[in-house]
Design a protein around this motif. Structure first.
Motif, mmCIF file in Angstrom:
data_model
loop_
_atom_site.group_PDB
_atom_site.id
_atom_site.type_symbol
_atom_site.label_atom_id
_atom_site.label_comp_id
_atom_site.label_asym_id
_atom_site.label_seq_id
_atom_site.Cartn_x
_atom_site.Cartn_y
_atom_site.Cartn_z
ATOM 1 N N VAL A 192 13.413 32.575 -28.438
ATOM 2 C CA VAL A 192 14.507 31.916 -27.709
ATOM 3 C C VAL A 192 14.044 30.547 -27.218
ATOM 4 N N GLU A 193 12.819 30.464 -26.735
ATOM 5 C CA GLU A 193 12.284 29.183 -26.277
ATOM 6 C C GLU A 193 12.136 28.211 -27.450
ATOM 7 N N ALA A 194 11.657 28.683 -28.587
ATOM 8 C CA ALA A 194 11.533 27.824 -29.775
ATOM 9 C C ALA A 194 12.907 27.344 -30.229
ATOM 10 N N LEU A 195 13.890 28.209 -30.172
ATOM 11 C CA LEU A 195 15.257 27.850 -30.544
ATOM 12 C C LEU A 195 15.808 26.781 -29.595
ATOM 13 N N ARG A 196 15.536 26.932 -28.316
ATOM 14 C CA ARG A 196 15.969 25.937 -27.331
ATOM 15 C C ARG A 196 15.354 24.574 -27.628
ATOM 16 N N ARG A 197 14.054 24.552 -27.957
ATOM 17 C CA ARG A 197 13.378 23.290 -28.275
ATOM 18 C C ARG A 197 13.960 22.658 -29.542
ATOM 19 N N LEU A 198 14.207 23.469 -30.561
ATOM 20 C CA LEU A 198 14.772 22.934 -31.807
ATOM 21 C C LEU A 198 16.162 22.353 -31.581
ATOM 22 N N ARG A 199 16.985 23.059 -30.827
ATOM 23 C CA ARG A 199 18.339 22.547 -30.553
ATOM 24 C C ARG A 199 18.281 21.240 -29.776
ATOM 25 N N SER A 200 17.352 21.174 -28.832
ATOM 26 C CA SER A 200 17.186 19.948 -28.053
ATOM 27 C C SER A 200 16.753 18.801 -28.963
ATOM 28 N N LYS A 201 15.833 19.104 -29.866
ATOM 29 C CA LYS A 201 15.364 18.092 -30.811
ATOM 30 C C LYS A 201 16.503 17.641 -31.720
ATOM 31 N N ALA A 202 17.314 18.565 -32.190
ATOM 32 C CA ALA A 202 18.437 18.235 -33.074
ATOM 33 C C ALA A 202 19.452 17.345 -32.360
ATOM 34 N N GLU A 203 19.654 17.571 -31.077
ATOM 35 C CA GLU A 203 20.615 16.767 -30.318
ATOM 36 C C GLU A 203 20.124 15.341 -30.115
ATOM 37 N N LYS A 204 18.815 15.134 -30.162
ATOM 38 C CA LYS A 204 18.251 13.807 -29.912
ATOM 39 C C LYS A 204 18.187 12.944 -31.162
ATOM 40 N N ASP A 246 16.524 19.855 -42.037
ATOM 41 C CA ASP A 246 15.336 20.695 -41.843
ATOM 42 C C ASP A 246 15.403 21.446 -40.515
ATOM 43 N N ILE A 247 15.801 20.747 -39.480
ATOM 44 C CA ILE A 247 15.893 21.381 -38.162
ATOM 45 C C ILE A 247 16.983 22.452 -38.169
ATOM 46 N N LEU A 248 18.133 22.132 -38.774
ATOM 47 C CA LEU A 248 19.210 23.120 -38.836
ATOM 48 C C LEU A 248 18.789 24.354 -39.632
ATOM 49 N N ALA A 249 18.044 24.161 -40.708
ATOM 50 C CA ALA A 249 17.550 25.297 -41.502
ATOM 51 C C ALA A 249 16.592 26.136 -40.665
ATOM 52 N N ARG A 250 15.712 25.492 -39.898
ATOM 53 C CA ARG A 250 14.779 26.233 -39.032
ATOM 54 C C ARG A 250 15.533 26.978 -37.939
ATOM 55 N N ILE A 251 16.585 26.356 -37.415
ATOM 56 C CA ILE A 251 17.399 27.020 -36.394
ATOM 57 C C ILE A 251 18.047 28.274 -36.969
ATOM 58 N N MET A 252 18.609 28.159 -38.159
ATOM 59 C CA MET A 252 19.254 29.308 -38.788
ATOM 60 C C MET A 252 18.244 30.421 -39.071
#
Length: 135
Positions: free
Chosen positions: A21-33, A53-59
Motif C-alpha cells: 500500500v505504501e509503494a502504491l501511494r508513492r507510485l501514484r504520487s510520482k505519477a501525479e507529478k 511504466d508507472i501505470l503498469a507498475r501500479i496495475m
C-alpha cells in the motif's frame, strides 16, 4: 504447518499489505507529478513512456494487493477460529492483539496491564493448547 506458523502468516500478510500500500501511494504520487512536455519536433517530448511504466507498475501492484488480501482473508479466518477455540479470555486477548492486531508483545502487555513475562507465559500456554487441539 504448526499453529504458530499459521498465526504468524496473518502478521506476515498484514506487513506485506502495508508495504505494498505504501509503494502504491508513492507510485501514484510520482505519477501525479509527471508533466507532459510538448514539442513541435516529431517523436520528441512527452513522458508517455515514463507514465506508462508507472501505470503498469501500479496495475501490477494492485493485482498483487488483491491476491494478498485474498490470502490474508483465508489466514485470518483460520487464526480467528483457532484463537476463539481457546477457553481462557486472557489467552484469546493476547493472541488476538499480537497476531491479528499486529501489536508488539510490549504493546500487548501494556494494553492488557500485564508484565511482558506474563504475556510470554500466557502465549506459550495458549500455543501448547492449540497444538494439541488444532492438529
Amino acid at each position: 504447518m504448526d499453529v504458530k506458523q499459521r498465526l504468524r502468516a496473518v502478521r506476515r500478510h498484514n506487513q506485506r499489505i502495508d508495504s505494498k500500500v505504501e509503494a502504491l501511494r508513492r507510485l501514484r504520487s510520482k505519477a501525479e507529478k509527471i508533466t507532459t512536455v510538448y514539442s513541435d519536433t516529431p517523436g520528441v517530448g512527452g513522458n508517455t513512456d515514463k507514465v506508462g511504466d508507472i501505470l503498469a507498475r501500479i496495475m501490477d501492484l494492485e493485482n498483487e494487493l488483491a491476491r494478498e488480501f485474498r490470502e490474508l482473508k483465508s489466514a485470518l479466518i483460520a487464526a480467528e477460529m483457532m484463537i476463539n477455540s481457546l477457553e481462557d479470555p486472557d489467552q484469546q486477548a493476547a493472541l488476538d492483539l499480537y497476531y491479528i492486531g499486529g501489536k508488539t508483545w510490549k504493546e500487548v502487555a501494556r494494553e492488557l496491564n500485564w508484565q511482558e513475562r506474563q504475556i510470554y507465559r500466557i502465549h506459550g500456554e495458549a500455543l501448547a493448547i492449540l497444538n494439541k487441539t488444532c492438529q
